[in-house]
Design an enzyme around this catalytic site. Structure first.
Site, short mmCIF file in Angstrom:
data_model
loop_
_atom_site.label_atom_id
_atom_site.label_comp_id
_atom_site.label_asym_id
_atom_site.label_seq_id
_atom_site.Cartn_x
_atom_site.Cartn_y
_atom_site.Cartn_z
N CYS B 76 45.07 23.21 10.60
CA CYS B 76 45.99 22.16 11.05
C CYS B 76 45.35 20.78 10.88
O CYS B 76 45.16 20.33 9.75
CB CYS B 76 46.45 22.44 12.49
N ARG B 96 51.00 14.73 6.91
CA ARG B 96 50.94 15.02 8.35
C ARG B 96 52.34 15.29 8.88
O ARG B 96 53.30 14.66 8.45
CB ARG B 96 50.34 13.82 9.10
N HIS B 160 47.91 28.00 12.73
CA HIS B 160 46.84 28.24 13.73
C HIS B 160 46.49 29.72 13.85
O HIS B 160 46.97 30.38 14.78
CB HIS B 160 47.29 27.72 15.10
N GLU B 162 43.99 31.02 15.04
CA GLU B 162 43.21 31.26 16.26
C GLU B 162 44.12 31.48 17.47
O GLU B 162 43.63 31.83 18.54
CB GLU B 162 42.24 30.09 16.51
#
Lengths: 189, 185
Positions: B76, B96, B160, B162
């Site tokens: 990210c 972005r 993401h 994680e």
């Protein structure tokens, strides 16, 4: 919640796509808000005072309760969920994981880099600072110093350096001198 | 055992650290340049890319990361930091918030290259790849656009990995770390 419109019910936050941040002063309140769909929790502190003591009290209450839940067995967790007026599955998740299932930051009385570092050391995921910056003598410099103190919260050299030459802090109000009806933290349940 | 640094100036470094520990790595939180010494790899987590960029400049971490020679995994905001317009370490241009604002955040099943089982991608105000160099390899796509890419010793994800219980992307990073360690040894 600074100005409650409904004295009996909280908003069903699951119906919204915009994330809600909800305040709490203890673990039961935090878990009730999460079960209603809160995306983040802030420990309340006492907003607008520059007095950190209530923020510390509320963090200690929440983080201390999380540690105590971790020491209970399965049977005790059901009874504790009743005491906390919180869903048993959320209580069990917190006991197993040692934290709330959403980002938990702190606010309400942070006015110096040292305040911010203290909150991080106590276990906050982050800090929110409003009047502590905007009502100070040099808001821009103080904001930068508080950001640095939050990142380097365990580094005493950084904290000492960024705490110097910041000009006047906001003029604080001691929460101990406020009448109970003046407190924001007692709103909500 | 590998020692992996997780850049910890801002953002969700805790989740990366937990995932890496689960996979048996030793984890060091990196807030200062000297903490990069002796690391086998570095993770640049998600967060707010402008805040992370400012905080790493303030402490000389920008130059230190540019000098760092081991593998780097950016997710990210970490992907934004590594692109051509920031640290310039990965041959990639990203936009972005390329998939929209916070309310446009979404989850989607992705096909991970060389794997049958779909990978759940969590996209939160995710960056979007707008251009990639010829050496950059796509490892997962979303609606035909690359979202997980490798460029030499760099691995970048716009989502993401994680935030789920699926450890496969981090396993691939640790595999990259082991390969690079052999090359350098």
């Amino acid at each position: 919640m600074l100005t409650p419109a409904d004295t009996a019910n909280h908003i069903d936050k699951w119906k919204f796509t915009v994330p809600f941040v909800c305040g709490c002063t203890n673990i039961g309140e935090a878990l009730r808000r999460i079960s209603e769909g809160a995306a983040m929790i802030r420990t309340k502190g006492e907003a607008g005072t520059g007095d950190i003591v209530n923020a510390v009290t509320h963090m200690r209450a929440v983080f201390g309760a999380i540690k105590r839940l971790g020491a209970l067995d399965e049977t005790e967790l059901y009874s504790e969920a009743k005491n906390l007026q919180a869903p048993a599955e959320l209580v069990r998740w917190v006991a197993e994981n040692g934290r709330l299932p959403v980002v938990t930051f702190t606010a309400g009385g942070i006015a110096t880099p040292a305040d911010a570092a203290l909150c991080m050391q106590l276990g906050a995921d982050g800090v929110f600072v409003g009047s502590g910056i905007f009502k100070s003598g040099n808001p821009e410099q103080r904001a930068k110093a508080i950001v640095e103190a939050t990142t380097h919260y365990a580094d005493a050299d950084v904290l000492a350096r960024v705490s110097q030459g910041l000009g006047d802090a906001m003029s604080g109000l001691s929460t101990a001198t406020l009448a109970p009806e003046e407190l924001l933290e007692t709103r909500g349940w | 055992m590998e020692t992996i640094g997780v850049l910890a100036v801002q953002g969700n470094f805790r989740e990366h650290a937990a995932m890496l520990r689960r996979l048996g790595a030793r984890v060091v939180e990196v807030r200062k340049p000297e903490q990069l010494d002796g690391l086998d790899g570095l993770v640049i987590p998600g967060g707010e890319s402008t805040a992370i960029m400012r905080l790493i400049r303030l402490y000389g971490l920008e130059e230190a990361i540019e000098r760092f020679t081991a593998p780097i995994f950016g997710t990210c905001a970490g992907m934004i930091l590594l692109d051509r317009n920031h640290l310039g370490l990965v041959d990639l241009a990203v936009e972005r918030n390329g998939y929209g604002r916070q309310v446009a955040s979404f989850e989607a099943d992705l096909r991970l290259e060389g794997d049958e089982e779909p990978l759940r991608g969590v996209f939160i105000r995710a960056p979007r790849v707008v251009d990639e160099g010829p050496e950059v390899q796509t490892l997962a796509s979303y609606e035909g656009e690359p979202v997980l890419l490798r460029d030499g010793r760099f691995l970048v994800a716009s989502f993401h990995p994680e935030l789920t219980d699926d450890t496969r992307v981090h396993e691939r990073f640790l595999e990259l770390v082991r390969q690079e360690a052999n090359v350098r040894a």
